[in-house]
Design an enzyme around this catalytic site. Structure first.
Site, mmCIF file in Angstrom:
data_model
loop_
_atom_site.group_PDB
_atom_site.id
_atom_site.type_symbol
_atom_site.label_atom_id
_atom_site.label_comp_id
_atom_site.label_asym_id
_atom_site.label_seq_id
_atom_site.Cartn_x
_atom_site.Cartn_y
_atom_site.Cartn_z
ATOM 1 N N HIS A 19 0.814 -1.214 0.000
ATOM 2 C CA HIS A 19 0.000 0.000 0.000
ATOM 3 C C HIS A 19 0.849 1.265 0.000
ATOM 4 O O HIS A 19 0.465 2.274 -0.612
ATOM 5 C CB HIS A 19 -0.949 -0.024 1.193
ATOM 6 C CG HIS A 19 -1.971 -1.108 1.105
ATOM 7 N ND1 HIS A 19 -2.588 -1.682 2.203
ATOM 8 C CD2 HIS A 19 -2.478 -1.760 0.013
ATOM 9 C CE1 HIS A 19 -3.425 -2.615 1.799
ATOM 10 N NE2 HIS A 19 -3.388 -2.673 0.481
ATOM 11 N N HIS A 42 -7.902 -8.344 -8.098
ATOM 12 C CA HIS A 42 -8.365 -9.107 -6.934
ATOM 13 C C HIS A 42 -8.546 -8.116 -5.782
ATOM 14 O O HIS A 42 -7.680 -7.960 -4.928
ATOM 15 C CB HIS A 42 -7.354 -10.197 -6.560
ATOM 16 C CG HIS A 42 -7.142 -11.218 -7.635
ATOM 17 N ND1 HIS A 42 -6.375 -10.966 -8.762
ATOM 18 C CD2 HIS A 42 -7.600 -12.489 -7.781
ATOM 19 C CE1 HIS A 42 -6.378 -12.032 -9.548
ATOM 20 N NE2 HIS A 42 -7.107 -12.972 -8.975
ATOM 21 N N SER A 97 -6.298 -1.839 -0.908
ATOM 22 C CA SER A 97 -5.791 -1.093 -2.054
ATOM 23 C C SER A 97 -6.888 -0.411 -2.874
ATOM 24 O O SER A 97 -6.652 0.709 -3.367
ATOM 25 C CB SER A 97 -4.922 -1.998 -2.934
ATOM 26 O OG SER A 97 -5.486 -3.267 -3.109
ATOM 27 N N GLU A 115 -13.735 -8.594 -8.152
ATOM 28 C CA GLU A 115 -13.735 -9.444 -6.953
ATOM 29 C C GLU A 115 -14.757 -10.554 -7.160
ATOM 30 O O GLU A 115 -15.946 -10.287 -7.352
ATOM 31 C CB GLU A 115 -14.061 -8.640 -5.701
ATOM 32 C CG GLU A 115 -14.118 -9.474 -4.428
ATOM 33 C CD GLU A 115 -12.886 -10.361 -4.233
ATOM 34 O OE1 GLU A 115 -13.049 -11.588 -4.081
ATOM 35 O OE2 GLU A 115 -11.754 -9.810 -4.262
ATOM 36 N N ASP A 139 -13.781 -12.896 -12.798
ATOM 37 C CA ASP A 139 -12.388 -13.290 -12.649
ATOM 38 C C ASP A 139 -11.496 -12.121 -13.038
ATOM 39 O O ASP A 139 -11.653 -11.520 -14.106
ATOM 40 C CB ASP A 139 -12.097 -14.493 -13.548
ATOM 41 C CG ASP A 139 -10.642 -14.911 -13.480
ATOM 42 O OD1 ASP A 139 -10.280 -15.644 -12.545
ATOM 43 O OD2 ASP A 139 -9.869 -14.492 -14.373
ATOM 44 N N GLY A 140 -10.559 -11.780 -12.160
ATOM 45 C CA GLY A 140 -9.743 -10.600 -12.385
ATOM 46 C C GLY A 140 -8.856 -10.688 -13.607
ATOM 47 O O GLY A 140 -8.628 -9.677 -14.292
ATOM 48 N N ASP A 160 -2.971 -8.788 -7.636
ATOM 49 C CA ASP A 160 -2.685 -9.226 -6.270
ATOM 50 C C ASP A 160 -3.516 -10.465 -5.954
ATOM 51 O O ASP A 160 -4.413 -10.433 -5.113
ATOM 52 C CB ASP A 160 -3.014 -8.075 -5.309
ATOM 53 C CG ASP A 160 -2.825 -8.456 -3.853
ATOM 54 O OD1 ASP A 160 -2.167 -9.475 -3.582
ATOM 55 O OD2 ASP A 160 -3.351 -7.737 -2.977
#
Length: 262
Positions: A19, A42, A97, A115, A139-140, A160
């Site tokens: 971060h 994500h 984030s 997400e 799905d990211g 991430d």
């Protein structure tokens, strides 16, 4: 694949590294008047309570942000985002984030958050509501492929994943090559855990071969508890903005001086 929940780990040393560098990156990017796109593959729930049962159970925040918030210089963008979130949500709130991005970006910037976990997705939609924020239950990796190159073309993608699937370590370099080919001006940031198994090493070796001018920033710290496999964390950043390498070095020095690193 849907079992990971970040509430157990929010605010730990790995979060602090991720971060702090993300905040610095966005601070540099927003110095120009031009709008930008922010994509996160994500996202998690975006907002965490460090007094929750999950956070208390692991105690990782106590070894992270609660112990080392004081290492940052006055006016650091990470501290500014954290302070604003705590003014709005209380002294025990911690921004993920997506929330940090929402606090540091501007109304003209577009934010896309993916997400897949149903409860985390619901919490994320409650935490972040603004006209420039789009939240996708998708799905990211698929979202990244479908959005890139985004509009505005200038921007950042944070990847991430929970690394619950060992295949992620193999697939991520492929994803970065594909995205970079379609979006050569994008800043592509990958967070990864450093485990006692050294599972990340072949992935970072491949990424470094593919992107020799990228920034790779790693920190090593003691395990959060006996038997815990994570002993550090890293950020691999393609097309890093000017000054980010120096910001990473400063972060390492301050953490080392505070006794946080192993």
């Amino acid at each position: 694949m849907l079992s990971y929940q970040h509430a157990f780990h929010a605010g730990n040393l790995a979060d602090l590294q991720k971060h702090a560098l993300l905040a610095e990156l966005l601070f540099y990017m927003t110095k120009k008047d031009k709008p930008l796109s922010y994509i996160e593959t994500h996202a998690g729930r975006g907002l965490y309570d460090l007094t929750s049962a999950e956070a208390v159970k692991t105690g990782e925040a106590a070894q992270g942000i609660e112990a080392y918030q004081g290492i940052f210089r006055d006016g650091h963008p990470y501290l500014r985002a954290l302070a604003e979130v705590r003014r709005e949500h209380g002294p025990n709130a911690y921004p993920g984030s997506p929330m940090i991005a929402a606090k540091l970006l501007r109304p003209q910037d577009k934010i896309h958050l993916a997400e897949l976990h149903p409860q985390e997705h619901q919490a994320l939609t409650r935490a972040l509501r603004a006209p420039n924020i789009s939240i996708h239950r998708q799905d990211g990796f698929d979202l990244a492929q479908s959005l890139c190159p985004p509009d505005p073309r200038r921007g950042v993608m944070l990847v991430d994943p929970p690394y619950e699937l060992k295949q992620d370590y193999v697939e991520l370099p492929k994803l970065f090559r594909q995205i970079a080919k379609k979006w050569n001006v994008g800043v592509l940031a990958l967070w990864y855990p450093i485990l006692s198994s050294a599972a990340h090493v072949p992935m970072i070796a491949q990424l470094s071969e593919d992107f020799p001018e990228a920034l790779c920033h790693e920190i090593r710290f003691p395990p959060a508890r006996e038997g815990h496999r994570m002993i550090g964390s890293g950020m691999f950043i393609v097309n890093p903005p000017w000054g980010l390498a120096e910001a990473g070095a400063e972060l390492t020095d301050r953490l080392r001086d505070a006794g946080a690193l192993g």
